[in-house]
Design a protein around this motif. Structure first.
Motif, short mmCIF file in Angstrom:
data_model
loop_
_atom_site.label_atom_id
_atom_site.label_comp_id
_atom_site.label_asym_id
_atom_site.label_seq_id
_atom_site.Cartn_x
_atom_site.Cartn_y
_atom_site.Cartn_z
N SER A 8 0.85 -1.20 0.04
CA SER A 8 0.07 0.03 -0.10
C SER A 8 0.83 1.26 0.16
O SER A 8 1.86 1.06 0.66
CB SER A 8 -0.89 -0.03 1.35
N MET A 9 0.44 2.16 -0.86
CA MET A 9 1.47 3.51 -0.74
C MET A 9 0.36 4.69 -1.27
O MET A 9 -0.84 4.40 -1.90
CB MET A 9 2.71 3.26 -1.53
N GLU A 10 0.77 5.74 -0.84
CA GLU A 10 0.07 6.96 -1.16
C GLU A 10 -0.08 7.12 -2.90
O GLU A 10 0.99 6.75 -3.55
CB GLU A 10 0.75 8.41 -0.91
N ASP A 11 -1.18 7.90 -3.41
CA ASP A 11 -0.95 8.01 -4.85
C ASP A 11 0.19 8.83 -5.42
O ASP A 11 0.73 8.45 -6.32
CB ASP A 11 -2.35 8.88 -5.43
N SER A 12 0.66 9.59 -4.77
CA SER A 12 1.97 10.60 -5.17
C SER A 12 3.13 9.73 -5.41
O SER A 12 3.96 9.81 -6.45
CB SER A 12 1.90 11.68 -4.57
N LEU A 13 3.13 8.91 -4.18
CA LEU A 13 4.53 7.79 -4.38
C LEU A 13 4.34 7.00 -5.33
O LEU A 13 5.40 6.67 -5.95
CB LEU A 13 4.55 7.33 -2.90
N LEU A 14 3.23 6.43 -5.53
CA LEU A 14 3.05 5.58 -6.68
C LEU A 14 3.25 6.10 -8.10
O LEU A 14 3.73 5.47 -8.98
CB LEU A 14 1.62 4.86 -6.64
N ASP A 15 2.81 7.14 -8.21
CA ASP A 15 2.90 8.10 -9.51
C ASP A 15 4.13 8.20 -9.65
O ASP A 15 5.08 8.08 -10.58
CB ASP A 15 2.24 9.42 -9.25
N ASP A 16 5.26 8.63 -8.69
CA ASP A 16 6.78 8.61 -8.88
C ASP A 16 7.46 7.54 -9.06
O ASP A 16 8.26 7.38 -10.07
CB ASP A 16 7.42 9.16 -7.59
#
Ligand code: NI
Length: 136
Positions: A8-16
């Motif tokens: 699980s991770m935040e949207d922004s981290l996954l985008d990066d």
């Protein structure tokens, strides 16, 4: 055997992360994550003074007074750590040496630093690898 787990991770981290995957041409997230974890483990091995493998490359001018002899002498001092050395005559002046090393991380670092510090060595690089024992 490959095992699956959920991350699980935040949207922004996954985008990066996905941008990182595209930039480095990974096939998928799993492959990228495995590579990142392996690199971090290798880093830890080098910090923990474990047995490691690596590659030292140096570029130097063989006209520099006695440099060729000093480079050879230093390598003989580290004969237990040096697996193989390849010498390439790049052009009229410059030589490239690629040195494959294996041993305690601190000793390998010491060798790389000593080569880098030599007058006339234009470029020096240490690529930190692993013996692979901790990667399985
Ligand atoms: Ni040469």
């Amino acid at each position: 055997m490959l095992k699956r787990f959920t991350v699980s991770m935040e949207d922004s981290l996954l985008d990066d992360f996905d941008t990182f995957i595209r930039e480095h041409r990974y096939q998928n997230r799993s492959e990228a994550l495995r590579d990142l974890i392996r690199n971090r483990i290798i880093e830890k091995e080098w910090q923990a003074e474990k047995d490691v493998m690596g590659v030292i490359s140096i570029v130097y001018d063989h006209h520099q007074h006695q440099l060729q002899e000093k480079v050879t002498e230093l390598q003989h001092d580290f004969h237990n750590e040096i697996v193989s050395t390849t010498h390439v005559h790049m052009d009229h002046d410059n030589c490239l040496e690629v040195i494959i090393v294996r041993g305690k991380a601190g000793v390998i670092r010491n060798l790389a630093d000593s080569l880098r510090a030599m007058r006339g060595v234009r470029n020096s690089n240490l690529t930190m690898g692993s013996t692979g024992i901790d990667l399985h």
